[in-house]
Motif scaffolding. Structure first.
Motif, PDB file in Angstrom:
ATOM      1  N   ARG A  14       1.084  -1.180  -0.136  1.00  0.00           N
ATOM      2  CA  ARG A  14      -0.090  -0.017  -0.498  1.00  0.00           C
ATOM      3  C   ARG A  14       1.272   0.821  -0.199  1.00  0.00           C
ATOM      4  NH1 ARG A  14      -3.116  -3.520  -1.792  1.00  0.00           N
ATOM      5  NH2 ARG A  14      -4.466  -4.127  -1.246  1.00  0.00           N
ATOM      6  N   TYR A  15       2.405   1.239   0.278  1.00  0.00           N
ATOM      7  CA  TYR A  15       3.145   2.259   0.026  1.00  0.00           C
ATOM      8  C   TYR A  15       4.549   1.650  -0.712  1.00  0.00           C
ATOM      9  CZ  TYR A  15       0.235   3.137   4.307  1.00  0.00           C
ATOM     10  OH  TYR A  15      -0.689   3.239   4.811  1.00  0.00           O
ATOM     11  N   ALA A  16       4.641   2.873  -1.710  1.00  0.00           N
ATOM     12  CA  ALA A  16       5.616   3.159  -2.225  1.00  0.00           C
ATOM     13  C   ALA A  16       6.349   4.309  -2.487  1.00  0.00           C
ATOM     14  CB  ALA A  16       5.811   2.055  -3.481  1.00  0.00           C
ATOM     15  N   GLN A  17       7.462   4.231  -3.023  1.00  0.00           N
ATOM     16  CA  GLN A  17       8.565   5.591  -2.792  1.00  0.00           C
ATOM     17  C   GLN A  17       9.218   4.767  -4.399  1.00  0.00           C
ATOM     18  OE1 GLN A  17      10.996   5.515   0.716  1.00  0.00           O
ATOM     19  NE2 GLN A  17      12.453   6.820  -0.807  1.00  0.00           N
ATOM     20  N   GLY A  18       9.910   6.191  -4.959  1.00  0.00           N
ATOM     21  CA  GLY A  18      10.341   5.341  -6.476  1.00  0.00           C
ATOM     22  C   GLY A  18      10.724   7.030  -7.641  1.00  0.00           C
ATOM     23  N   PHE A  19      11.206   6.404  -8.424  1.00  0.00           N
ATOM     24  CA  PHE A  19      11.161   8.038  -9.107  1.00  0.00           C
ATOM     25  C   PHE A  19      10.414   7.744 -10.349  1.00  0.00           C
ATOM     26  CE2 PHE A  19      16.450   7.957  -9.441  1.00  0.00           C
ATOM     27  CZ  PHE A  19      15.856   8.410  -8.974  1.00  0.00           C
ATOM     28  N   LEU A  20       9.529   6.778 -10.754  1.00  0.00           N
ATOM     29  CA  LEU A  20       8.310   7.092 -11.002  1.00  0.00           C
ATOM     30  C   LEU A  20       6.973   7.100 -10.498  1.00  0.00           C
ATOM     31  CD1 LEU A  20       5.330   6.071 -12.776  1.00  0.00           C
ATOM     32  CD2 LEU A  20       4.754   4.485 -11.233  1.00  0.00           C
ATOM     33  N   PHE A  21       6.966   7.842  -9.076  1.00  0.00           N
ATOM     34  CA  PHE A  21       6.228   9.641  -8.644  1.00  0.00           C
ATOM     35  C   PHE A  21       7.133  10.699  -8.209  1.00  0.00           C
ATOM     36  CE2 PHE A  21       5.922   4.628  -6.624  1.00  0.00           C
ATOM     37  CZ  PHE A  21       4.698   4.569  -6.878  1.00  0.00           C
ATOM     38  N   ALA A  22       8.125  10.111  -7.816  1.00  0.00           N
ATOM     39  CA  ALA A  22       9.071  12.243  -7.919  1.00  0.00           C
ATOM     40  C   ALA A  22      10.258  11.717  -6.993  1.00  0.00           C
ATOM     41  CB  ALA A  22       8.195  12.927  -6.635  1.00  0.00           C
TER      42      ALA A  22
END
Length: 749
Positions: free
Chosen positions: A721-729
């Protein structure tokens, strides 16, 4: 405790009694007063020493307790003798020299014999034959010196008091007391080890002079019948005894029951013994010169004794010189060798490397995880492991090789010529376990090698070993010029890092953490960046490891935590307390070893008014896998109420048991596992398993390094349910996060 507080006053009382006695003697030469008045301090002084000796015995144990109790028995007899003499003085009519009865003399002799017995039975420690011979010669030197002095004393005594039976008994008593003093001095000088503090023995030494001195004072004070030579010296007997017991008490308070064995092995302890012949010959010379000037001749005893004294001194010094030569050889060997393994030490090894001529090879070896093994198996097993490894190295090295233990778990080899294959032999030998305290232990090593004929081979090998210990280039590293360039670069970055931190060249970026599937911003991860004053950007991959090595990460980390808390407080004021669920900050392994970190975090949160639950502290598995202080710091952070996340999960030691022992609230799945999404079931296995484990244990999961929409979709399907990476910013400045938070606010509205 009450008794100890009373005994603390004994030295002051003893000094007051001695001073009072001197004042009474001086006053008594001017005016008359009752005969028993001078006997008050004369009896009270030794009685106080008797109590002090008993107290010293109560504080100690073993040979020390026996010594002080025997000494107290002797001093108690002296107290009785002083009372007996006071009775003699008060019940006998006399003029001139005061009377001293046979009972009193016998008590003085018994007390002295008891004191001598206590000294003779005091253990002096083991000695070599040379040290024993030196001690015997010291005793002989002091005895001959005392004999020469005694011959002059006896002559004076006969001239003054005659040869009556009572006079001879008095002479015997005084000589016995003098012998006690000689025994104390000899014991101080000759004892290699003594459980009694040396200072206490020195305070006891003057007591032996009090007997002959009292006889002299009897003659001097004979015009004043109310004064007495014995009464004049007995308070000082008590004072010296009390001070000796006080020295013992201070030694016990300081945690040293006496002369520590290691101190007795100090060469200076033997050099102090040279005072025996020097003092003896000096005193004899002064005595004989005085006698010759007054009488114009010397007796046969004095001449013969002086000749014997000179022979003893020469023999004693010859033995002492031989002993000193042996001692210097031993010290030189110890300075160049390791006590534990018997190998050469660092000093010899560095000198051998510096003096090598022609091509040579220097190999430096460090045992990996030795501290963990030492803590787990115990120091005795650790020592046995080092000895066993030293023996292995000696077998591998062959003839002509210098094998050394350089300190701790580091060893060195110096080989003639270029022998790079020795490292392969060293590593290959580790396949066989070493035996230590009943355990079979497999050791792994880091090896640094330098070859050539340059004078700085040792430094070059150290550079290679340091690189090998980092684990980035393998466990065996051979020196080359690139290591030198890297060292120079690291030193430059370290210097600039300190300057840049002071100059404010660091700033923070924040990478969004989003909620799947719609990508709404719910948190950020703080990332430090460094832009030098000249505009050049230094990568975190370059300066963070250097900050770790130099310890600057502690100062840098403190600045990061304060800056992040200040920014979190600003976002809360601007966008409301629910705008972000988490503001994450990375904490390094070195920071976790700092016991002040929890207080630092608590101070930053309180200083900026940030609720603890908003801050997430990200740690790595490697940092806390070994437990100890790092894990204790993590527990302290958890008690503050901050959230804890395991960063790069699955790439470190990867123990699932860590999720039970470490109070984490979230795990961050490493990008390397996210990259496998969309491939085979085997490639997705870990990502799939982790979400199930986290859900069961009530942990949040955050997928890192998400770069494609397909990855994000698949993660959502797997339960993330949580993610981070260049796809988002990418990492953004605070103003960009402000804009995203404002957009969230508009969407919610």
């Amino acid at each position: 405790m009450e008794a100890q507080r009373r005994r603390a006053w004994y030295p002051s009382i003893a000094v007051v009694l001695a001073v009072t006695d001197v004042l009474l003697i001086l006053l008594g030469t001017r005016v008359g007063f009752p005969k028993l008045l001078v006997w008050v301090p004369a009896v009270a002084g030794p009685a106080l020493a008797f109590a002090a000796f008993r107290g010293a015995g109560a504080l100690t144990g073993g040979a020390l307790r026996t010594f002080w109790r025997r000494l107290s028995l002797g001093m108690g007899t002296v107290v009785v003798a002083a009372l007996s003499q006071a009775i003699d003085v008060s019940t006998t009519r006399y003029s001139g020299m005061p009377p001293i009865g046979a009972r009193t003399l016998l008590l003085y002799v018994i007390g002295t014999v008891l004191a001598i017995s206590a000294m003779l039975r005091l253990p002096g420690g083991g000695r070599s034959w040379r040290q024993l011979t030196t001690a015997v010669l010291d005793v002989a030197v002091v005895a001959v010196t005392a004999g020469i002095a005694a011959s002059q004393y006896v002559g004076w005594f006969i001239d003054r008091f005659g040869v009556s039976a009572s006079a001879w008994w008095l002479n015997i008593a005084m000589m016995a007391i003098a012998v006690a003093g000689v025994v104390v001095v000899v014991k101080i000088m000759s004892a290699r080890r003594s459980p009694v503090p040396r200072s206490a023995l020195w305070w006891l030494a003057p007591v032996g002079l009090c007997g002959p001195l009292s006889t002299v004072l009897m003659s001097v004070l004979s015009p004043w019948p109310h004064l007495n030579g014995s009464a004049a010296v007995l308070p000082f007997v008590g004072m010296f005894g009390v001070l000796a017991a006080y020295a013992q008490r201070r030694a016990m308070t300081a945690g040293a029951g006496g002369a520590h064995p290691s101190r007795s092995l100090n060469p200076s302890a033997h050099r102090r013994g040279t005072a025996v012949p020097l003092v003896a010959t000096g005193l004899t010379s002064v005595l004989l010169a005085t006698v010759f000037v007054r009488t114009g001749h010397l007796t046969v005893v004095q001449v013969g004794g002086t000749a014997l004294l000179l022979l003893l001194v020469v023999a004693r010094q010859a033995v002492a010189l031989a002993d000193n030569a042996t001692l210097l050889t031993t010290v030189a060997h110890q300075a160049m060798h390791d006590d534990l393994t018997g190998l050469f030490g660092r000093r010899y090894f560095t000198a051998a490397v510096a003096g090598a001529r022609g091509p040579h090879t220097v190999v430096l070896i460090d045992l990996k995880e030795f501290r963990t093994l030492n803590d787990g198996l115990g120091p005795d097993a650790g020592d046995e492991l080092l000895v066993a490894y030293a023996s292995r190295l000696g077998g591998l090295a062959g003839d002509g090789t210098v094998v050394a233990r350089l300190g701790g778990d580091e060893f060195g080899l110096l080989l003639a010529g270029t022998q790079s294959d020795v490292a392969d032999r060293v590593v290959a030998a580790n396949a066989e376990p070493l035996h230590a305290a009943g355990h079979e232990v497999l050791v792994d090593v880091s090896v640094g090698i330098a070859e050539g004929d340059a004078g700085d081979l040792y430094r070059r090998a150290e550079l290679a070993l340091r690189e090998a210990m980092t684990g980035t280039g393998g466990s065996v590293i051979r020196y080359d010029a690139s290591l030198e360039r890297e060292l120079t670069q690291r030193a430059t970055i370290a210097a600039d890092l300190r300057r840049g931190l002071t100059a404010g060249e660091f700033h923070m970026l924040y990478q969004p953490i989003v909620e799947l599937p719609h990508g709404r911003l719910v948190g950020v991860e703080a990332l430090v960046r460094w832009t030098r004053a000249d505009g050049r950007v230094v990568s975190p991959a370059d300066f963070i490891p250097i900050a770790e090595d130099t310890g600057l990460i502690v100062d840098l980390g403190a600045w990061i935590i304060d800056t992040v808390c200040a920014q979190a407080a600003a976002w809360q004021r601007e966008h409301g307390p629910e705008a972000l669920r988490s503001v994450a900050v990375n904490v390094s392994a070195r920071q976790l070893l700092d016991p002040g970190l929890p207080d630092l975090v608590a101070g930053a949160l309180a200083g900026h008014g940030v609720p603890a639950k908003l801050l997430t502290v990200e740690i790595t598995e490697t940092a806390v896998f070994g437990g100890g202080r790092a894990l204790a710091t993590v527990h302290a952070l958890s008690e503050l109420g901050v959230s804890l996340a395991l960063d790069d999960f699955g790439t470190g030691h990867s123990s699932l048991g860590l999720l039970r022992t470490c109070p984490v609230d979230a795990i961050k799945v490493d990008k390397s596992f996210v990259d496998g999404l969309g491939g085979t079931p085997q490639q997705e296995a870990i990502v799939t398993a982790l979400t199930g484990i986290a859900e069961t244990m009530g942990l949040r999961t955050v997928a890192e390094g998400v770069e494609t929409a397909e990855q994000a979709q698949r993660l959502f399907e797997l339960g993330y349910r949580y993610a981070q990476g260049f796809l988002f910013a990418r990492p953004l400045p605070p103003s960009a996060i402000d804009a995203m938070l404002q957009q969230n606010h508009h969407i919610a509205a």
